[in-house]
Design a protein around this motif. Sequence first.
Motif, PDB file in Angstrom:
ATOM      1  N   UNK A   1     -11.683   8.650   3.432  1.00 18.38           N
ATOM      2  CA  UNK A   1     -12.651   8.944   3.461  1.00 18.38           C
ATOM      3  C   UNK A   1     -13.667   7.703   3.613  1.00 18.38           C
ATOM      4  N   UNK A   2     -13.282   6.879   2.908  1.00 20.66           N
ATOM      5  CA  UNK A   2     -14.312   5.545   2.790  1.00 20.66           C
ATOM      6  C   UNK A   2     -14.309   4.984   4.127  1.00 20.66           C
ATOM      7  N   UNK A   3     -13.226   5.040   4.673  1.00 22.36           N
ATOM      8  CA  UNK A   3     -12.972   4.322   5.999  1.00 22.36           C
ATOM      9  C   UNK A   3     -13.559   4.998   7.017  1.00 22.36           C
ATOM     10  N   UNK A   4     -13.249   6.414   7.110  1.00 25.40           N
ATOM     11  CA  UNK A   4     -13.845   7.225   8.268  1.00 25.40           C
ATOM     12  C   UNK A   4     -15.251   7.044   8.090  1.00 25.40           C
ATOM     13  N   UNK A   5     -15.617   7.371   6.868  1.00 33.99           N
ATOM     14  CA  UNK A   5     -17.185   7.298   6.754  1.00 33.99           C
ATOM     15  C   UNK A   5     -18.083   6.294   7.128  1.00 33.99           C
TER      16      UNK A   5
ATOM     17  N   UNK B   1     -12.832   5.072  -6.735  1.00 31.54           N
ATOM     18  CA  UNK B   1     -11.965   3.996  -6.814  1.00 31.54           C
ATOM     19  C   UNK B   1     -12.043   3.258  -5.409  1.00 31.54           C
ATOM     20  N   UNK B   2     -12.245   3.872  -4.263  1.00 33.97           N
ATOM     21  CA  UNK B   2     -12.235   3.097  -2.896  1.00 33.97           C
ATOM     22  C   UNK B   2     -13.521   2.158  -2.980  1.00 33.97           C
ATOM     23  N   UNK B   3     -14.426   2.660  -3.452  1.00 34.99           N
ATOM     24  CA  UNK B   3     -15.576   1.483  -3.409  1.00 34.99           C
ATOM     25  C   UNK B   3     -15.479   0.613  -4.442  1.00 34.99           C
ATOM     26  N   UNK B   4     -14.794   0.947  -5.655  1.00 33.74           N
ATOM     27  CA  UNK B   4     -14.641  -0.134  -6.423  1.00 33.74           C
ATOM     28  C   UNK B   4     -13.717  -1.345  -5.971  1.00 33.74           C
TER      29      UNK B   4
ATOM     30  N   UNK C   1       0.859  -1.148   0.075  1.00 31.64           N
ATOM     31  CA  UNK C   1       0.164  -0.171   0.005  1.00 31.64           C
ATOM     32  C   UNK C   1       0.634   1.153   0.027  1.00 31.64           C
ATOM     33  N   UNK C   2       0.515   2.256  -0.888  1.00 32.78           N
ATOM     34  CA  UNK C   2       1.385   3.524  -0.789  1.00 32.78           C
ATOM     35  C   UNK C   2       0.578   4.670  -0.307  1.00 32.78           C
ATOM     36  N   UNK C   3       1.061   4.976   0.703  1.00 31.53           N
ATOM     37  CA  UNK C   3       0.272   6.425   1.113  1.00 31.53           C
ATOM     38  C   UNK C   3       1.337   7.004   2.306  1.00 31.53           C
ATOM     39  N   UNK C   4       1.432   8.104   2.484  1.00 29.79           N
ATOM     40  CA  UNK C   4       2.092   8.924   3.476  1.00 29.79           C
ATOM     41  C   UNK C   4       1.817   8.289   5.065  1.00 29.79           C
TER      42      UNK C   4
ATOM     43  N   UNK D   1      -7.641  -0.849   2.010  1.00 26.14           N
ATOM     44  CA  UNK D   1      -7.426  -0.939   0.444  1.00 26.14           C
ATOM     45  C   UNK D   1      -8.308   0.502  -0.190  1.00 26.14           C
ATOM     46  N   UNK D   2      -9.146   1.053   0.400  1.00 27.39           N
ATOM     47  CA  UNK D   2      -9.716   2.260   0.001  1.00 27.39           C
ATOM     48  C   UNK D   2      -8.492   3.213  -0.082  1.00 27.39           C
ATOM     49  N   UNK D   3      -7.750   3.570   0.846  1.00 25.10           N
ATOM     50  CA  UNK D   3      -6.729   4.519   0.601  1.00 25.10           C
ATOM     51  C   UNK D   3      -5.607   4.130  -0.311  1.00 25.10           C
ATOM     52  N   UNK D   4      -5.443   2.830  -0.453  1.00 26.24           N
ATOM     53  CA  UNK D   4      -4.389   2.281  -1.521  1.00 26.24           C
ATOM     54  C   UNK D   4      -4.962   2.663  -2.947  1.00 26.24           C
ATOM     55  N   UNK D   5      -6.086   2.412  -3.071  1.00 27.09           N
ATOM     56  CA  UNK D   5      -6.622   2.481  -4.354  1.00 27.09           C
ATOM     57  C   UNK D   5      -7.149   4.056  -4.751  1.00 27.09           C
ATOM     58  N   UNK D   6      -7.017   4.801  -3.715  1.00 24.67           N
ATOM     59  CA  UNK D   6      -7.573   6.197  -3.940  1.00 24.67           C
ATOM     60  C   UNK D   6      -6.243   7.225  -4.638  1.00 24.67           C
ATOM     61  N   UNK D   7      -6.569   7.795  -5.673  1.00 27.90           N
ATOM     62  CA  UNK D   7      -5.365   8.387  -6.220  1.00 27.90           C
ATOM     63  C   UNK D   7      -4.797   9.453  -5.375  1.00 27.90           C
ATOM     64  N   UNK D   8      -5.740   9.817  -4.154  1.00 24.57           N
ATOM     65  CA  UNK D   8      -5.368  10.903  -3.377  1.00 24.57           C
ATOM     66  C   UNK D   8      -4.900  10.354  -2.047  1.00 24.57           C
ATOM     67  N   UNK D   9      -4.939   8.952  -1.937  1.00 26.91           N
ATOM     68  CA  UNK D   9      -4.778   8.383  -0.621  1.00 26.91           C
ATOM     69  C   UNK D   9      -5.569   8.845   0.499  1.00 26.91           C
TER      70      UNK D   9
END
Lengths: 646, 251, 222
Positions: free
Chosen positions: B175-179, B219-222, B102-105, B164-172
Amino acid sequence: MTKLNPKIPNGQLDQKWTNYKAHQNLVNPSNKRRLDIIVVGTGLAGAAAAASFGELGFNVKVFGIHDSPRRAHSIAAQGGINAAKNYPNDGDSVFRLFYDTIKGGDYRAREANVFRLAEVSNSIIDQCVAQGVPFARDYGGLLDNRSFGGAQVSRTFYARGQTGQQLLLGAYSALSKEIGKKTVKMYTRRDLMDVVIVDGLARGIIVRNLITGEIERHSAHAVVLATGGYGNVFFLSTNAMSSNGSAIWKAYKKGAFFGNPCFTQIHPTCIPVHGEYQSKLTLMSESLRNDGRIWVPKKLEDAEKIRKGTLKAGNLKEEDRDYYLERRYPAFGNLVPRDVASRAAKERCDAGFGVGTTGLAVYLDFADSIKRLGKNVIESRYGNLFQMYEKIVDENPYENPMMIYPAVHYTMGGIWVDYELQTTIPGLFAAGEANFSDHGANRLGASALMQGLSDGYFVLPYTIQNYLANQIQIPTIKTDLPEFVQAEKETKDLIQKLLTINGKNTVDSYHRKLGLIMWDNVGMGRNKEGLTNAIKLIQELKVDFWKNVKVTGTNDQVNPELEKALRVADFIELGELMARDALSRQESCGGHFREEYQTPEGEALRDDKDFTFVSAWEYKGDNVEPEMHKEPLVFEFIEVKQRNYK
Amino acid sequence: MDLTLKIWRQASSKVKGQFVNYQVQNISAEASFLEMLDILNESLVAKGEEPVAFDHDCREGICGACSLYINGRPHGPDRGITTCQMHMRNFKHGETIIIEPWRAKPFPVIKDLMVDRSSFDEIIQAGGFVSVRTGGIPDANSIPIPRRNAELAMDAAACIGCGACVAACKNASAMLFVSAKVSQFALLPQGRIEAQERVQRMVAKMDELGFGNCTNTYACEAECPKEISVSNIARMNREFLSAKLISHKEF
Amino acid sequence: MGKSLTYSSITKKIIMSLAGLFLISFLLVHLGINLLILFDNTYESFNTAAHFMATNPLIQTFQWVLFIGFIIHIIYGIIVQLQNWSARPVRYMKKGYSELSFFSKFMIHTGVVVFIFLIIHFANFFIVAKFGHVDEVTYKSGTYENLGAVVVETFKIGWYVAFYVVALLLLGFHLEHGIQSAFQSLGINHWRYTPVIKRIGTLLSILITLGFIAIPLVIYFS
């Protein structure tokens, strides 16, 4: 024998817990702040206990092997959680839940404990709902119940097929709340390496930081082990990869007695083994047996053809099928308890009637139900399970019957505890699957979640105070005591030893060998010869392991091979104790089936006269035979009967 | 089948990593993706090499430990499942599989394919709970909850926190996790009591940890193995907006 | 301004959404007026409308609101993008492809091109109209600057038309994601209405784009 005092409170069964709470010692708020508690494990029992201790005002340190407390294996429980709410108005009561549980456990559990479990079960549901656990509801907005094996009432609360997940996330949220408030400090990715005993009391633990490899000392006034079961001793089980028995094994080696180690639950409806490389087994919810019919071919030659792939199951004529559960147990049919269903499947496969490429599978057929109810109904009931099956096996269970086989699922045995959940080491407590528990020789479905949360939310927060009330004068335990230094040194030496053997066999290869020995000899059917042989084989395996295991990498980094090696070393010893216990228990009860002790019809034959006791094993040293103590089980309030599911 | 694996290797968070190619032979189509990696690792250990580190545990898609960004997709090519549930029949003989962490800061690499996702725990600790204590709770049936709300809350609560939502999101973005957590509690009367405070605290923590912003790319949902809906994100936006407008206090 | 930079991620998105939806109203009015040029050879209606827009005090005040709307939308767009880039310091080797809203990936790119276009467009028409010299034309209703002629003249330049068309196509892409995204950011998501919003958003972005593009193309090729 004085060591084994179960400390059952006086009074009538339904007054014992009330009496206990009324007379126990408590710790006042200003003293709670000065007392430290260590909780190892973040599953239902651990997270619930830690959160509750934090709320009460104790200083709590929690340790878990995962990157987050939410990953503990309680999360994988599917079916539900029992409680005696009697919401469906179908005649349930605390007594009935107590009775079903003790009967389901084949009368090998402690009356008072089981009654308390049934008594607090209702509070668990209240607690979880208040935490925001989204249990299933009916159209009126009230909680829904489903039925489960071994009961005549509907008392199981559920959140789709993910009840364990939702309950764990509830406990995790309570724990997170306390971590946020800093009453609880969480240590993730830590493996328990040893329990530290000072002057006969549990005073701390040694853990290994799984990221840096650092060996850390942590002290407390009391230590709670909530580290789950040891089903992975079989290598293949429905347990998670990192579920292990090392914490309780270290406690055992430090003097805590081990209760009923041989009581293992083999779950009847798992997806069969498909290959050598397989890492774990997947459970299919027991609820499938509500609508599926279990069968194998009646004729050996048909079974042979099916295994070879020349005959399809669907093409076998009705009269050539053997619905063996319906044949043997007309009253309960496909809904007999787990142990009975598992053994029957093994019996058929051993006799050569098994299906699948390995011959180690039986059919679970939904064709009749689909015909009767329609595909839609079956889909709405089991859609997610069917989908899961199809993803794994690549076969459509709507068209071809499912194949299932029993797999190791749960260990009723564990660290021996008294009524207060205290082990034979004062100050050391065990909760959840880690203790020898309230399930006797067999656990009913939807009872594991109940027990974990009961121990964590409603039992330990009381009983631990009874112990800690005597500790208020003791200042924070220093970690530079010689006992800590010694325990740390032993841990480091052990790790060093493993890393320097540099043999030729991988850790997994030993684990697989151990698993096979266990499955063949200490699995569903056990006998004297096999058990004696198993003990010998395990001892040989142990010698081989310490001579020829290869552990790559170093200690000062992430090293999964080292983690596995440490666990497998303990599993090997634990396996031997299980075999010993199974050998000494010369009766069949619940999940423990000794082939020598069965009725002419092949049913389990209990020996209540000689074996109505808990076997509690005491460690006597490396390669020395352990000593068995007996805690007699006294049934004052119920009549002990033979289980009968015909 | 035989496969070429292009795997990210990184000894620790302090050193640089790189891709290393491995060959695996005779992999059964029935094996799961992680079992395929087990086979690779056992062969590496036998050769005295360091096995590839990756997070995993339950291997039945519920604990959320496994991750892996496989050929550009979190949890690989199949939908609605985690990496541990994916079987090798999704791949072809001779294929090259690129496996990245997974890539995110806020998800720094610990080793190889293992990342540190404790930022998710921090978000939950900031407000992902109902502040009830153990005990002293009224009867579970004292507050009826409309079935639809309970179902929607369950849909959101199915989140396994895998990232996976963070990993998939182009912006890392997280939001999907928190929401999902905000929604679960916002839909239930038990959670309404602290709803305004919760959403503000959790969003503030999410921002502080350095997750990206949501640009509604979905992308998160997908890629979510539990197929959690982005309607939860809208619900959180709603909750947040109303909390900001009418809440008595800012967090 | 200091505080507004530290607004939470959701606040920023809500502000961007509101600004974005507001700018669409400007686009619609602008398009409406522009289209007049095609239906009147004398450009009377176009010039009258332009005159009204340039002199009405309400519109003049509103112009500043509009200007601020643009600035806010652009500034937040850039801040959000910078934060998004920094949230993933190490990129993937294999790019993800599972985005469901395709154009969302290019909002910053389409946005920047539209912004550059806006500056040029501003220089060509707005500044000329405001400060440059434009011939006057007299109709029955009065005398106005003949902006229509300026427009037609400009749209006879091939490269300009090409640039204009490209920029507006990109604006269309920007809108295609932007409209539905704004509703989602504002928390409006409903099983029944969201698909409708998405369809209307797509339709609107196509209409706006086609409408704007039609003008230079018709002029250039006639």
